[in-house]
Design an enzyme around this catalytic site. Structure first.
Site, PDB file in Angstrom:
ATOM      1  N   THR A  28      -1.896  18.578  -5.226  1.00  0.00           N
ATOM      2  CA  THR A  28      -1.112  19.669  -5.790  1.00  0.00           C
ATOM      3  C   THR A  28      -2.050  20.680  -6.439  1.00  0.00           C
ATOM      4  O   THR A  28      -2.888  20.316  -7.263  1.00  0.00           O
ATOM      5  CB  THR A  28      -0.120  19.089  -6.829  1.00  0.00           C
ATOM      6  N   GLN A 101       2.594  16.765   3.667  1.00  0.00           N
ATOM      7  CA  GLN A 101       3.174  15.710   2.828  1.00  0.00           C
ATOM      8  C   GLN A 101       4.586  16.086   2.384  1.00  0.00           C
ATOM      9  O   GLN A 101       4.803  17.133   1.773  1.00  0.00           O
ATOM     10  CB  GLN A 101       2.302  15.430   1.603  1.00  0.00           C
ATOM     11  N   HIS A 177       5.679  10.869   1.137  1.00  0.00           N
ATOM     12  CA  HIS A 177       5.109  10.558  -0.185  1.00  0.00           C
ATOM     13  C   HIS A 177       5.992   9.516  -0.868  1.00  0.00           C
ATOM     14  O   HIS A 177       7.063   9.832  -1.377  1.00  0.00           O
ATOM     15  CB  HIS A 177       5.047  11.840  -1.013  1.00  0.00           C
ATOM     16  N   ASN A 180       3.040   7.406  -6.548  1.00  0.00           N
ATOM     17  CA  ASN A 180       2.798   8.181  -7.776  1.00  0.00           C
ATOM     18  C   ASN A 180       4.032   8.511  -8.615  1.00  0.00           C
ATOM     19  O   ASN A 180       4.052   9.507  -9.341  1.00  0.00           O
ATOM     20  CB  ASN A 180       2.014   9.460  -7.449  1.00  0.00           C
ATOM     21  N   TYR A 182       7.173   9.382  -7.780  1.00  0.00           N
ATOM     22  CA  TYR A 182       8.184  10.337  -7.339  1.00  0.00           C
ATOM     23  C   TYR A 182       9.373   9.582  -6.719  1.00  0.00           C
ATOM     24  O   TYR A 182       9.416   8.349  -6.765  1.00  0.00           O
ATOM     25  CB  TYR A 182       7.543  11.395  -6.425  1.00  0.00           C
ATOM     26  N   ARG A 229       2.482   7.176   2.252  1.00  0.00           N
ATOM     27  CA  ARG A 229       1.558   6.924   1.145  1.00  0.00           C
ATOM     28  C   ARG A 229       2.224   6.089   0.060  1.00  0.00           C
ATOM     29  O   ARG A 229       3.340   6.408  -0.368  1.00  0.00           O
ATOM     30  CB  ARG A 229       1.066   8.234   0.528  1.00  0.00           C
ATOM     31  N   ASN A 237       3.132   8.816 -14.247  1.00  0.00           N
ATOM     32  CA  ASN A 237       4.569   9.147 -14.272  1.00  0.00           C
ATOM     33  C   ASN A 237       5.437   7.985 -14.755  1.00  0.00           C
ATOM     34  O   ASN A 237       6.542   7.754 -14.243  1.00  0.00           O
ATOM     35  CB  ASN A 237       5.049   9.649 -12.892  1.00  0.00           C
TER      36      ASN A 237
HETATM   37  C1  8OZ Z   1      -0.866  15.735 -10.232  1.00  0.00           C
HETATM   38  C2  8OZ Z   1      -0.166  16.854 -10.636  1.00  0.00           C
HETATM   39  C3  8OZ Z   1       0.945  17.238  -9.938  1.00  0.00           C
HETATM   40  C4  8OZ Z   1       1.364  16.504  -8.843  1.00  0.00           C
HETATM   41  C5  8OZ Z   1       0.797  13.206  -7.068  1.00  0.00           C
HETATM   42  C6  8OZ Z   1       1.868  15.202  -6.336  1.00  0.00           C
HETATM   43  O1  8OZ Z   1       0.232  12.561  -7.957  1.00  0.00           O
HETATM   44  C7  8OZ Z   1       1.131  14.627  -7.264  1.00  0.00           C
HETATM   45  C8  8OZ Z   1       0.663  15.384  -8.444  1.00  0.00           C
HETATM   46  C9  8OZ Z   1      -0.457  15.001  -9.151  1.00  0.00           C
HETATM   47  O2  8OZ Z   1       1.107  12.651  -6.006  1.00  0.00           O
END
Ligand code: 8OZ
Length: 357
Positions: A28, A101, A177, A180, A182, A229, A237
């Protein structure tokens, strides 16, 4: 004896023969144009890095609800497709390969980034710790709205729509994705999923949405064009799972049945450097190409490919500051240091102005 590989050996990923195993990791950078449309500056950035064996783009929203940060690109409308076309053309003109992605942030958003100021959606109404990046600076995360079971088919359809748009835009494939913290990862791990329907509880239920998304996207564009991924132990997060090894072994077994282009694994915890899982269990369960990521340098990456603990290695920060990273690694040239103050947002400074050899 199986042949020992090095990073500069070609490898076949789906329909692409990559000239080397050095991948640009998805990152990002918050430099999309108005309407979250890729702009000429982004074209220059990706074209500069086309000597990577494969480029994986920054996360790109599958829907307006998938947005979680300012100036991140989307892949859900035709204007965005036109913007991305210029990127894929430029990379292909230089002989490169590029996957897009597919991203839905789930609860890692803020009402100010959502259509009609709605609260973000998630598997369960559990607020992550910390703050969202908004157009008005950092603001505390809010308690997300729990998605109803009947809303999930529309989210699967958004992934399919976005994957089709990625094909229209000229990408060689897509990366789903599921890492991380999300949306898809929020479903997988039990720290963020406390549902009591078919999408929560058992591991089988928690990985159901990912399975449905992968199945539908593979059906729409072909499994050879689809990578996934995962980040089994990344706590970024506010993420946690009570049994990550078994959870992600099951994720891998499930993904293995699809004949995917690759599995991309962030091995470790970005937040504290922990590396407690046995990634060999994941690697050995996946019959296709395994892409490793998380702080690899040239030496460790070479060793990983040589010993067979990875088939490809993705590099993040080194690709920010070295557009010609492949050439530099090949010749042993010095690497440009990266300036962390220009990672997110801004203009060409720290984006397209890093020098080539
Ligand atoms: C850092 C800042 C914003 C987004 C990820 C899409 O960690 C991100 C992300 C990382 O997968």
């Amino acid at each position: 004896m199986t042949k020992q590989h090095d990073l500069f050996d070609a490898i076949v990923i789906g329909d692409c023969t990559l000239p080397n195993r050095i991948v640009m990791a998805p990152m990002t950078r918050n430099r999309a144009g108005e309407g979250n449309v890729p702009q000429p500056l982004n074209v220059t950035y990706y074209q500069q890095r086309a000597s990577a064996g494969l480029i994986i783009t920054e996360g790109s929203q599958i829907s307006p609800e998938g947005v979680g940060y300012p100036a991140t690109p989307g892949i859900h409308n035709d204007v965005q497709v036109e913007g991305w076309k210029a990127v894929t053309r430029a990379v292909h003109d230089r002989g490169g390969h590029i996957f897009l992605q597919l991203w839905h942030v789930g609860r890692i958003s803020h009402p100010s980034l959502q259509p009609d100021g709605h609260v973000p959606v998630a598997p369960s109404a559990i607020k992550p710790d910390g703050e969202a990046a908004t157009y008005d600076g950092m603001q505390p995360f809010v308690r997300p709205r729990e998605l109803m079971n009947v809303e999930l088919p529309a989210i699967v359809a958004d992934y399919v729509n976005a994957a089709r748009k990625a094909m229209q835009a000229g990408f060689d494939g897509v990366e789903i994705h599921a890492a991380n913290g999300y949306l898809l990862d929020q479903f997988i791990r039990d720290g963020s999923n406390q549902r009591d329907d078919d999408y929560g509880g058992s591991i089988k239920n928690r990985i159901r949405l990912l399975r449905e998304v992968v199945e539908a996207v593979c059906k729409a564009i072909g499994s050879k064009k689809v990578g996934v991924r995962i980040s089994p132990e990344n706590s970024f997060n506010s993420m946690h799972d009570s049994d990550p090894q078994n959870t992600f072994n099951a994720v891998t077994d499930m993904l293995n049945s699809f004949n995917l282009a690759y599995l991309h694994v962030l091995e470790g915890d970005m937040m504290n450097g922990n590396h407690a899982l046995d990634y060999k269990q994941i690697k050995s369960r996946f019959a296709g190409p395994y892409m490793a990521n998380c702080g690899y340098d040239f030496e460790r990456a070479t060793q990983a490919v040589k010993t067979g603990s990875a088939d490809l290695v993705s590099f993040g920060i080194p690709f920010i500051s070295n557009p010609d990273l492949v050439e530099r690694l090949k010749t042993g040239a010095e690497l440009n240091p990266a300036d962390a103050t220009t990672f997110y947002g801004g203009d060409e400074k720290g984006y397209t102005d890093y020098p080539f050899l």
